[in-house]
Design an enzyme around this catalytic site. Structure first.
Site, PDB file in Angstrom:
ATOM      1  N   TYR A 252     -44.588  19.710 -40.059  1.00  0.00           N
ATOM      2  CA  TYR A 252     -44.993  20.831 -41.019  1.00  0.00           C
ATOM      3  C   TYR A 252     -46.561  20.847 -40.902  1.00  0.00           C
ATOM      4  O   TYR A 252     -47.095  19.880 -40.501  1.00  0.00           O
ATOM      5  CB  TYR A 252     -44.412  20.919 -42.148  1.00  0.00           C
ATOM      6  CG  TYR A 252     -44.551  19.683 -43.029  1.00  0.00           C
ATOM      7  CD1 TYR A 252     -45.542  19.190 -43.658  1.00  0.00           C
ATOM      8  CD2 TYR A 252     -43.499  18.695 -43.208  1.00  0.00           C
ATOM      9  CE1 TYR A 252     -45.910  17.913 -44.542  1.00  0.00           C
ATOM     10  CE2 TYR A 252     -43.618  17.560 -43.707  1.00  0.00           C
ATOM     11  CZ  TYR A 252     -44.810  17.223 -44.359  1.00  0.00           C
ATOM     12  OH  TYR A 252     -44.684  15.877 -44.950  1.00  0.00           O
ATOM     13  N   HIS A 302     -47.815  15.917 -38.790  1.00  0.00           N
ATOM     14  CA  HIS A 302     -48.572  17.172 -38.188  1.00  0.00           C
ATOM     15  C   HIS A 302     -49.286  16.921 -36.732  1.00  0.00           C
ATOM     16  O   HIS A 302     -49.129  15.988 -36.194  1.00  0.00           O
ATOM     17  CB  HIS A 302     -49.972  17.335 -39.124  1.00  0.00           C
ATOM     18  CG  HIS A 302     -49.639  17.198 -40.575  1.00  0.00           C
ATOM     19  ND1 HIS A 302     -48.864  17.901 -41.247  1.00  0.00           N
ATOM     20  CD2 HIS A 302     -50.034  16.160 -41.542  1.00  0.00           C
ATOM     21  CE1 HIS A 302     -48.603  17.502 -42.410  1.00  0.00           C
ATOM     22  NE2 HIS A 302     -49.306  16.277 -42.718  1.00  0.00           N
TER      23      HIS A 302
END
Length: 324
Positions: A252, A302
């Site tokens: 995400y 990430h």
């Protein structure tokens, strides 16, 4: 011939928007006033559509991704999370309390005021500085430039004391989640980035009972901040960023990139500071000793490289002023 006319008209729309943004960047510098916050409230509307494209076009990289219909903020009025978004959201940090979500949201807004939804979709808010936490800010001397913006957005455990010359002293919006939470001074908006339903429960608890002191690690049971200024990002907005912008690179998006896209939706001019590696190629926070430079890049959560490339492309498109 009809398809050619339609193609040409769509191209003109997006080209016109891009030229207008370039005109504004060239002809209007950042305001030096620090007193516009109450005069120009930021993101009190139910959706976010400030700024950019009026039609989608496959010919324009930005217009293809920017969605004027997405709800940035979670409110009582838009608390029904679509099933596809909910399933994605619950998987981010392996949550299993999706069936209790509406009760959690109701309890939260019993404690916190829900952002206003009866006003215009968006109140134009002027210039915004999005200040990342990269070590490349050390020695930058960007502090005065950062503070000259109408709004200054910071995230997670960002420090300013002792670093004002490089990072500025003002903060108007501070983006955080429970594990990165810190106390805030008066007149600062706490913006919760909820990566799981428990984050919503924690926020309610942090302003009331203090019963939640642990998520997947210890968190602050109580929080000092102005609860009348709390904003909560909508999980719909988070999935939109994952789908349209980071394109599922990383599990995400990072808090920093989420903050930047929020600013693009809500500010008429966006400046980005403190993103990417320092001049030695090290990824670390500007206030810390460089003991494990780039450690966060190895977590797999990430994709820092992809996010930096997106910021650079936004700058090339004239949507962001990127200060390296």
């Amino acid at each position: 011939m009809l398809w050619k006319k339609k193609l040409w008209s769509t191209l003109v729309v997006c080209l016109g928007v891009s030229l207008w943004n370039i005109y504004k960047l060239v002809n209007t510098g950042p305001s030096t006033s620090s007193h516009h916050f109450e005069e120009q409230p930021m993101m009190e509307g139910k959706s976010c559509n400030c700024n950019r494209c009026t039609e989608l076009s496959n010919l324009d990289w930005f217009c293809e991704r920017f969605d004027t219909s997405v709800n940035c903020l979670l409110t009582l009025e838009n608390s029904e999370i679509p099933s596809g978004v909910l399933q994605w959201w619950l998987k981010l940090q392996r949550s299993n309390d999706g069936s209790q979500l509406q009760e959690i949201i109701k309890d939260l807004f019993d404690i916190l005021p829900s952002p206003a939804t009866g006003v215009e979709d968006i109140v134009q808010c002027g210039t915004c500085a999005v200040v990342g936490n990269s070590g490349r800010l050390r020695g930058s001397k960007y502090g005065e430039k950062i503070d000259s913006h109408n709004f200054v957005l910071r995230m997670n455990t960002a420090q300013t004391a002792g670093f004002e010359e490089d990072v500025g002293a003002r903060t108007t919006h501070h983006f955080m989640y429970p594990e990165s939470a810190m106390n805030l001074g008066p007149d600062i908006h706490l913006v919760l980035v909820p990566f799981k339903p428990l984050d919503l429960k924690w926020l309610a608890s942090a302003f009331s009972s203090g019963e939640i002191w642990r998520t997947y690690r210890r968190v602050k049971p109580f929080l000092k901040a102005d609860k009348s200024k709390v904003l909560i990002l909508n999980p719909v907005f988070l999935k939109y960023i994952q789908d349209k912008w980071t394109m599922h690179y990383g599990r995400y998006p990072s808090t920093g990139f989420i903050t930047l896209i929020f600013a693009i939706h809500t500010c008429t001019q966006v400046s980005a500071f403190g993103f990417g590696a320092d001049h030695n190629g090290n990824w670390h926070h500007y206030w810390e000793e460089n003991r494990a430079a780039g450690a966060f890049r190895r977590t797999g959560v990430h994709d820092a490289i992809i996010e930096l490339q997106l910021i650079e492309r936004l700058a090339a498109a004239g949507k962001v002023s990127f200060y390296k």
